[in-house]
Design a protein around this motif. Structure first.
Motif: not given
Length: 132
Positions: A1-5, A59-67, A123-128
């Motif tokens: 999922m991180h890579i999609h973000f 920027l949020l998705l790239i820098t903060s996917s873990n959070e 889709s990615v966001l709903w799956i996440a």
């Protein structure tokens, strides 16, 4: 999922930067002449803030996917983003007239590409939100 973000984040940054060419590409200098000063300025200011918001989302998705993926607040943000981009997908079909793209190769191609883009993002966001 991180890579999609990260992919979506990069796409958002590109999309935000594309807004720079809007005034020239859409000939706003001539197109907006008939508008009142307030309407011209609203269009320009809103475009800047849409671009800025999309840039910040990227920027949020790239820098903060873990959070985003691992905290309650992150899940709430993902939920909000999923709703936002799902509505953008719906607007792609009901907010713009098909007269703008039907029968025009370039415009139809752009319509299809952005429809697929909004579908991918949503889709990615709903799956996440539901599965990750």
């Amino acid at each position: 999922m991180h890579i999609h973000f990260v992919i979506i984040g990069i796409l958002f940054i590109i999309l935000a930067l594309i807004h720079i060419i809007f005034p020239k590409y859409f000939d706003w200098e001539n197109e907006f002449k008939s508008l009142s000063l307030i309407n011209r300025q609203i269009m320009k200011v809103h475009t800047i803030f849409i671009a800025f918001t999309v840039l910040l989302m990227g920027l949020l998705l790239i820098t903060s996917s873990n959070e985003l993926l691992e905290t309650d607040l992150g899940k709430k943000i993902i939920f909000g983003l999923a709703i936002f981009w799902t509505f953008r997908l719906i607007i792609q079909f009901f907010g713009y007239s098909s007269k703008l793209w039907k029968g025009k190769l370039f415009e139809t191609t752009v319509h299809i590409i952005f429809s697929l883009l909004w579908f991918y993002i949503s889709s990615v966001l709903w799956i996440a939100y539901f599965d990750y």
